[in-house]
Design an enzyme around this catalytic site. Structure first.
Site, PDB file in Angstrom:
ATOM      1  N   HIS A   1       6.594  -8.882 -26.496  1.00  0.00           N
ATOM      2  CA  HIS A   1       7.447  -9.353 -27.598  1.00  0.00           C
ATOM      3  C   HIS A   1       8.816  -8.673 -27.473  1.00  0.00           C
ATOM      4  CE1 HIS A   1       9.029 -10.073 -31.592  1.00  0.00           C
ATOM      5  NE2 HIS A   1       8.169 -11.066 -31.674  1.00  0.00           N
TER       6      HIS A   1
ATOM      7  N   GLU B   1      10.911 -17.158 -27.261  1.00  0.00           N
ATOM      8  CA  GLU B   1      11.512 -16.657 -28.504  1.00  0.00           C
ATOM      9  C   GLU B   1      12.913 -16.121 -28.207  1.00  0.00           C
ATOM     10  OE1 GLU B   1       8.409 -15.483 -31.627  1.00  0.00           O
ATOM     11  OE2 GLU B   1       8.597 -13.778 -30.290  1.00  0.00           O
TER      12      GLU B   1
ATOM     13  N   LYS C   1       3.599  -8.825 -37.524  1.00  0.00           N
ATOM     14  CA  LYS C   1       4.413  -7.634 -37.214  1.00  0.00           C
ATOM     15  C   LYS C   1       3.882  -6.434 -38.015  1.00  0.00           C
ATOM     16  CE  LYS C   1       8.123 -10.627 -35.814  1.00  0.00           C
ATOM     17  NZ  LYS C   1       9.555 -10.844 -35.598  1.00  0.00           N
TER      18      LYS C   1
ATOM     19  N   SER D   1      12.454 -17.998 -36.415  1.00  0.00           N
ATOM     20  CA  SER D   1      12.824 -18.662 -37.671  1.00  0.00           C
ATOM     21  C   SER D   1      12.135 -20.015 -37.878  1.00  0.00           C
ATOM     22  CB  SER D   1      14.348 -18.791 -37.788  1.00  0.00           C
ATOM     23  OG  SER D   1      14.941 -17.501 -37.793  1.00  0.00           O
TER      24      SER D   1
ATOM     25  N   GLU E   1      10.588  -7.296 -29.540  1.00  0.00           N
ATOM     26  CA  GLU E   1      10.664  -6.015 -30.256  1.00  0.00           C
ATOM     27  C   GLU E   1      10.010  -4.893 -29.447  1.00  0.00           C
ATOM     28  OE1 GLU E   1       9.085  -7.645 -33.881  1.00  0.00           O
ATOM     29  OE2 GLU E   1      10.924  -8.826 -34.081  1.00  0.00           O
TER      30      GLU E   1
ATOM     31  N   GLY F   1      13.976 -13.727 -36.904  1.00  0.00           N
ATOM     32  CA  GLY F   1      14.231 -13.087 -38.196  1.00  0.00           C
ATOM     33  C   GLY F   1      15.639 -13.315 -38.731  1.00  0.00           C
TER      34      GLY F   1
ATOM     35  N   ASN G   1       2.504 -14.030 -36.296  1.00  0.00           N
ATOM     36  CA  ASN G   1       2.689 -12.628 -35.917  1.00  0.00           C
ATOM     37  C   ASN G   1       3.106 -11.868 -37.177  1.00  0.00           C
ATOM     38  OD1 ASN G   1       3.499 -10.171 -34.932  1.00  0.00           O
ATOM     39  ND2 ASN G   1       5.174 -10.963 -33.658  1.00  0.00           N
TER      40      ASN G   1
HETATM   41  P1  13P Z   1      10.514 -14.973 -37.397  1.00  0.00           P
HETATM   42  O1  13P Z   1       9.651 -16.199 -37.518  1.00  0.00           O
HETATM   43  O2  13P Z   1      10.427 -14.073 -38.592  1.00  0.00           O
HETATM   44  O3  13P Z   1      11.901 -15.321 -36.973  1.00  0.00           O
HETATM   45  O4  13P Z   1       9.884 -14.101 -36.173  1.00  0.00           O
HETATM   46  C1  13P Z   1       9.635 -14.711 -34.974  1.00  0.00           C
HETATM   47  C2  13P Z   1       8.843 -13.794 -34.119  1.00  0.00           C
HETATM   48  O5  13P Z   1       9.337 -12.798 -33.619  1.00  0.00           O
HETATM   49  C3  13P Z   1       7.420 -14.109 -33.928  1.00  0.00           C
HETATM   50  O6  13P Z   1       6.869 -13.309 -32.919  1.00  0.00           O
END
Ligand code: 13P
Length: 257
Positions: A101, A173, A13, A219, A103, A179, A11
């Protein structure tokens, strides 16, 4: 051992413009030459504006990479300024789309109703939804992580057929692991991924539960993916930051050795 093919999805983002995206996907194609891609599915999820470029690179180079989008409109077409429909994504050869997601839930107020409508819109366009679920820190600290996550799952898949359920991908997740560099322990990931599969079994039976791929995200790096993948109910990873580096993401895809 399950028959489920592991899936590693990157992803991106809101990172990488189309030129940077092109460079990454081409380099990823080169790096995957050292990976047995018959044993793992590798997927990238770029920003909308990069998808056409990714399509061209994947087709021209016959790269062993599938691609998709990070979001989809719940609507088919029409006066929805700024939105992108499932049929538009399908026309670009996209196969996957993340839905719900954390976010999107946090910054765009997407609740179970919106998420459920987007899951249905994905299926209607012939795309495979990757439904993202997972608890914030407070819920884990209160010991409610399983029930919180299952409520998101059950809301998101309400009303879909068993046939559709069989092809869906679920990504667990935990919000506190996204992150932050703080990956869930393999046992924590397994606990919730198993609870997700058990819930699918209750709702749609054994065949669906055994077919669905449940990913872990938060992560994930090449140094921790192996121990997560050792767990019986973890079938892949949804990777953020580490998917922005071709060599690292190819290592994740090649975790088997
Ligand atoms: P990270 O791997 O940067 O922690 O992000 C995970 C994520 O939100 C994937 O959709």
């Amino acid at each position: 051992m399950s028959n489920r093919k592991p899936l590693m999805a990157g992803n991106w983002k809101m990172n990488l413009d189309w030129k940077q995206g092109l460079a990454l996907v081409e380099e990823l194609g080169e790096q995957l030459a050292s990976v047995d891609t018959s044993k793992v599915e590798t997927v990238v999820l770029p920003p909308f504006v990069d998808i056409r470029t990714v399509q061209t690179a994947v087709e021209a180079g016959k790269l062993p990479i599938a691609y998709g989008a990070q979001d989809i409109s719940a609507h088919e077409s029409g006066a929805y300024t700024g939105e992108v429909s499932g049929s538009m994504l399908a026309a670009l050869g996209a196969t996957y789309v993340t839905v719900g997601h954390s976010e999107r839930r946090q910054y765009h107020g997407e609740d179970e109703q919106v998420t459920g409508a987007k899951v249905k819109a994905a299926f209607a366009a012939g795309l495979v939804p990757i439904l993202c679920v997972g608890e914030p820190l407070e819920e884990r600290q209160a010991g409610r992580h399983v029930e919180y996550t299952l409520a998101q799952l059950e809301g998101g898949i309400e009303g879909i057929s068993a046939e559709q359920a069989k092809s869906i991908v679920i990504a667990y997740e935990p919000v506190w692991a996204i992150g932050t560099g703080e990956v869930a322990t393999p046992d924590d990931a397994q606990e919730v991924c198993k609870a997700i599969r058990d819930s699918l079994r209750r709702l749609h039976g054994d065949e669906v539960a055994e077919a669905v791929r449940v990913l872990y995200g938060g992560s994930v790096k090449s140094s921790n993916v192996g121990e997560l993948m050792d767990k019986a109910d973890v079938d892949g990873a949804l990777v953020g930051g580490a998917s922005l580096k071709a060599e690292e993401f190819a290592r994740i895809a090649g975790y088997q050795g």
